[in-house]
Design an enzyme around this catalytic site. Structure first.
Site, PDB file in Angstrom:
ATOM      1  CD1 TRP A 140       4.323 -13.721  -8.318  1.00 21.00           C
ATOM      2  CD2 TRP A 140       4.527 -12.493 -10.162  1.00 21.00           C
ATOM      3  NE1 TRP A 140       5.516 -13.836  -8.908  1.00 21.00           N
ATOM      4  CE2 TRP A 140       5.698 -13.394 -10.078  1.00 21.00           C
ATOM      5  CE3 TRP A 140       4.580 -11.861 -11.551  1.00 21.00           C
ATOM      6  CZ2 TRP A 140       6.762 -13.313 -10.774  1.00 21.00           C
ATOM      7  CZ3 TRP A 140       5.639 -11.851 -12.382  1.00 21.00           C
ATOM      8  CH2 TRP A 140       6.815 -12.526 -11.909  1.00 21.00           C
ATOM      9  CG  ASP A 222       1.868 -12.238 -16.043  1.00 19.94           C
ATOM     10  OD1 ASP A 222       2.393 -13.231 -16.777  1.00 19.94           O
ATOM     11  OD2 ASP A 222       2.365 -12.217 -14.745  1.00 19.94           O
ATOM     12  CE  LYS A 260       4.901 -21.680 -11.972  1.00 16.28           C
ATOM     13  NZ  LYS A 260       5.624 -20.200 -12.089  1.00 16.28           N
TER      14      LYS A 260
END
Length: 416
Positions: A140, A222, A260
């Site tokens: 990311w 993460d 999400k």
């Protein structure tokens, strides 16, 4: 023009690619435009999907009419929420040794997963001073920015094997084995790796945990997609739980996002968990105290509304069951669209191999398209994805998947 008198030493930085791409898509008037850039869930009609369970929770919160709903919380955040977030991540369900295990975890509320990553990086930079943080190549993009701003030197370990469009486990292990030093941080994606959609299998996770323990590396997880990737919160937390339960003498941390899996993108709900080793549980409260010191100087406390929604859902058996169903809806649609895109490319006999699209996991696919092909998709077909070839699968639908596949086929054949 007169000279600007300033003490600032600034120069322009490149715009964030994802937000710039989303902005360009928003002003594109083309009727067949397709957004495969930003990582948000969309329905088959291309619209946002407030989770039905979230809408139920919002209505219940209105009925509750809590007089304190706009008041300050504690610096560490909403304390009941923190316990719920911790238990969801680590899987505490009345198991033997639960209290001893919980005593190892210090938790604070953050401004979503980005804030959790940032706070964790800042805390480690201040108090552990790691020689290096190892990021996957690719990762990311914001991971680079976060650790750069924290002032920690960054290196990358191989992750993606371009020729086979697969996870480069051997490259990752070899690089960390030969180059990582004691005290280095290794950033790991708990599931649904962003941007590749490729995850280690359980046997590989065990080997990664063994390597981290043996070389005395610090795992930084993460976790942005728990429950969203596979539809199962247990499956998507497997790696985190394995490290925590099977390596109790190793410290680690987890940045947890609810953006999400609850569709709370704008509410910024997250948590950061620091796990001490089992011999150092007395440090937990000191860790939280120091995390609070950083929080107080930056944003004082986490946002309240979003975490109240999560708390309302996860303290109700009925709403929790509804949430699990919503997770199944989202994860199933993503898998369906992966299969649909693959089928269309196979039907068109598009040059290349496309099995990786259905082998990858979660919201994103590393398509294997080149930057030149990506630009052609945007300029000629108004299909927007990152120059790396990362596509957000949720932007596909039954209405546009054939168009997207045909466009991919065209740009590849025209290039050849």
């Amino acid at each position: 023009m007169s000279k600007i008198d300033t003490r600032l030493n600034v120069s322009p930085v490149p715009p964030d690619e994802i937000f710039a791409l989303n902005g360009a898509y928003a002003v594109d008037p083309h009727p067949q435009k397709v957004s495969l850039g930003v990582g948000v869930y969309r329905t088959d009609d291309g619209k946002p999907w407030p989770l039905p369970v979230v809408q139920k929770a919002e209505k219940e919160l209105v009925v509750d009419d809590d007089l304190f709903r706009h008041e300050y919380t504690a610096i560490e955040g909403d304390v009941p929420f923190l316990g719920i977030a911790r238990d969801l991540m680590f899987g505490f369900e009345g198991k033997q040794g639960e209290e001893e295990a919980k005593a190892r975890i210090g938790s604070v509320q953050t401004v979503a997963g980005t804030g959790a990553n940032h706070l964790g990086a800042l805390f480690l930079a201040h108090h552990m001073k790691p020689p290096t943080v190892w990021l996957s190549n690719p990762s990311w993009a914001n991971h680079q920015t976060i650790w750069e701003l924290a002032g920690v030197p960054r290196k990358t370990y191989p992750y993606y094997h371009a020729a086979t469009r697969s996870f480069d486990f051997e490259g990752m292990m070899s690089s960390l084995e030969s180059e990582a030093q004691e005290g280095d941080v290794v950033l790991l994606h708990a599931c649904a790796h962003n941007p590749t959609g490729l995850d280690p299998n359980k046997e590989q996770w065990v080997a990664i945990a063994d390597l981290c323990e043996r070389k005395k590396l610090f795992p930084f997880f993460d976790s942005a997609y728990q429950g969203f990737a596979s539809g199962s919160v247990e499956e998507d937390a497997w790696a985190v739980r394995y490290f925590f339960n099977n390596k109790p003498d190793m410290e680690m941390c987890v940045a947890q996002s609810f953006s999400k899996n609850f569709g709370l993108y704008g509410q910024r709900v997250g948590a950061f968990h620091y796990c001490t080793n089992r011999a150092s549980t007395t440090l937990r409260d000191v860790v939280v105290n120091n995390l609070c010191h950083l929080i107080r100087g930056e944003f004082s406390m986490g946002p309240r509304v979003g975490c109240s929604i999560v708390k309302k859902v996860l303290t109700s058996e009925e709403l929790t069951a509804d949430w699990h169903q919503d997770l199944q809806v989202m994860s199933s649609r993503i898998k369906t669209m992966r299969k649909a895109l693959y089928n269309e490319l196979v039907r068109l006999q598009t040059p290349g191999t496309w099995e990786h699209i259905i082998q990858q996991n979660g919201m994103f696919s590393y398509t294997g398209l080149s930057p030149k092909q990506v630009y052609a998709l945007k300029d000629k077909y108004h299909i927007y994805l990152l120059k790396s070839g990362r596509a957000s699968i949720s932007g596909l639908s039954q209405k546009n998947v054939a168009y997207v596949a045909q466009a991919i086929d065209d740009v590849i054949r025209n290039e050849n």
